[in-house]
Design a protein around this motif. Structure first.
Motif, PDB file in Angstrom:
ATOM      1  N   GLY A  23       0.819  -1.212   0.000  1.00  0.00           N
ATOM      2  CA  GLY A  23       0.000   0.000   0.000  1.00  0.00           C
ATOM      3  C   GLY A  23       0.852   1.262   0.000  1.00  0.00           C
ATOM      4  O   GLY A  23       0.545   2.233  -0.713  1.00  0.00           O
ATOM      5  N   GLU A  59       2.223   1.681  -3.324  1.00  0.00           N
ATOM      6  CA  GLU A  59       1.192   2.226  -4.211  1.00  0.00           C
ATOM      7  C   GLU A  59       1.170   3.755  -4.122  1.00  0.00           C
ATOM      8  O   GLU A  59       1.028   4.446  -5.139  1.00  0.00           O
ATOM      9  CB  GLU A  59      -0.186   1.668  -3.881  1.00  0.00           C
ATOM     10  CG  GLU A  59      -1.235   2.145  -4.853  1.00  0.00           C
ATOM     11  CD  GLU A  59      -2.660   1.767  -4.486  1.00  0.00           C
ATOM     12  OE1 GLU A  59      -3.560   2.149  -5.240  1.00  0.00           O
ATOM     13  OE2 GLU A  59      -2.875   1.122  -3.452  1.00  0.00           O
ATOM     14  N   TYR A  93      -7.304  -6.435  -0.953  1.00  0.00           N
ATOM     15  CA  TYR A  93      -7.336  -5.417  -1.994  1.00  0.00           C
ATOM     16  C   TYR A  93      -7.841  -4.085  -1.444  1.00  0.00           C
ATOM     17  O   TYR A  93      -7.309  -3.020  -1.767  1.00  0.00           O
ATOM     18  CB  TYR A  93      -8.200  -5.878  -3.176  1.00  0.00           C
ATOM     19  CG  TYR A  93      -8.226  -4.902  -4.311  1.00  0.00           C
ATOM     20  CD1 TYR A  93      -7.145  -4.788  -5.176  1.00  0.00           C
ATOM     21  CD2 TYR A  93      -9.320  -4.069  -4.517  1.00  0.00           C
ATOM     22  CE1 TYR A  93      -7.161  -3.883  -6.222  1.00  0.00           C
ATOM     23  CE2 TYR A  93      -9.348  -3.160  -5.554  1.00  0.00           C
ATOM     24  CZ  TYR A  93      -8.259  -3.078  -6.406  1.00  0.00           C
ATOM     25  OH  TYR A  93      -8.278  -2.172  -7.436  1.00  0.00           O
ATOM     26  N   TRP A 145      -5.100  -2.518   0.610  1.00  0.00           N
ATOM     27  CA  TRP A 145      -4.055  -2.034  -0.299  1.00  0.00           C
ATOM     28  C   TRP A 145      -4.451  -0.714  -0.954  1.00  0.00           C
ATOM     29  O   TRP A 145      -3.695   0.257  -0.918  1.00  0.00           O
ATOM     30  CB  TRP A 145      -3.791  -3.108  -1.354  1.00  0.00           C
ATOM     31  CG  TRP A 145      -2.802  -2.776  -2.407  1.00  0.00           C
ATOM     32  CD1 TRP A 145      -1.454  -2.621  -2.270  1.00  0.00           C
ATOM     33  CD2 TRP A 145      -3.070  -2.582  -3.798  1.00  0.00           C
ATOM     34  NE1 TRP A 145      -0.876  -2.352  -3.491  1.00  0.00           N
ATOM     35  CE2 TRP A 145      -1.848  -2.326  -4.445  1.00  0.00           C
ATOM     36  CE3 TRP A 145      -4.243  -2.623  -4.570  1.00  0.00           C
ATOM     37  CZ2 TRP A 145      -1.752  -2.093  -5.813  1.00  0.00           C
ATOM     38  CZ3 TRP A 145      -4.146  -2.397  -5.937  1.00  0.00           C
ATOM     39  CH2 TRP A 145      -2.905  -2.133  -6.546  1.00  0.00           C
ATOM     40  N   THR A 146      -5.650  -0.671  -1.517  1.00  0.00           N
ATOM     41  CA  THR A 146      -6.084   0.557  -2.178  1.00  0.00           C
ATOM     42  C   THR A 146      -6.355   1.677  -1.172  1.00  0.00           C
ATOM     43  O   THR A 146      -6.107   2.839  -1.468  1.00  0.00           O
ATOM     44  CB  THR A 146      -7.330   0.333  -3.050  1.00  0.00           C
ATOM     45  OG1 THR A 146      -8.388  -0.172  -2.248  1.00  0.00           O
ATOM     46  CG2 THR A 146      -7.037  -0.605  -4.196  1.00  0.00           C
ATOM     47  N   ALA A 150      -4.620   5.161  -1.430  1.00  0.00           N
ATOM     48  CA  ALA A 150      -5.426   6.373  -1.633  1.00  0.00           C
ATOM     49  C   ALA A 150      -5.193   7.389  -0.519  1.00  0.00           C
ATOM     50  O   ALA A 150      -4.977   8.578  -0.789  1.00  0.00           O
ATOM     51  CB  ALA A 150      -6.906   6.007  -1.710  1.00  0.00           C
TER      52      ALA A 150
END
Length: 107
Positions: free
Chosen positions: A10, A13, A59, A62-63, A67
């Motif tokens: 994450g 990301e 998921y 992670w997002t 974000a």
């Protein structure tokens, strides 16, 4: 250990999202290279974690981390708009990520 991989993925990301902006449409070499490295690392760690975790909560965590991390980074370092609504919304994402992490089950 699988959840630790999701958390690190994450944060990676966040790195690839920031580098995507800094690459200016892949026209700047080093932000583009960094984007590729962060993206490969992020997807790679997420893939490894999914061997042990349910896909939905993993998921979402992670997002959510990506974000929230990207929004926070943008407000601190990229002069993105800071508003009370944005701060409350990021807080809700983080609370949701924690809840999903706590609800996730390992196989």
């Amino acid at each position: 250990m699988a959840w630790l991989l999701v958390v690190v993925a994450g944060f990676l990301e966040t790195g690839f999202a920031v580098c995507l902006k800094l690459s200016h449409g892949f026209t700047r070499l080093w932000p583009t290279v960094a984007f590729c490295a962060f993206a490969l690392g992020s997807f790679g760690l997420l893939t490894l974690s999914l061997k042990k975790l349910d896909v939905g909560p993993a998921y979402a965590v992670w997002t959510g981390i990506g974000a929230a991390g990207t929004a926070i980074y943008g407000m601190i370092f990229l002069d993105d708009l800071v508003s009370m609504l944005k701060i409350v919304s990021i807080s809700l994402v983080i609370i949701g990520v924690i809840g999903l992490q706590l609800s996730g089950s390992a196989h």
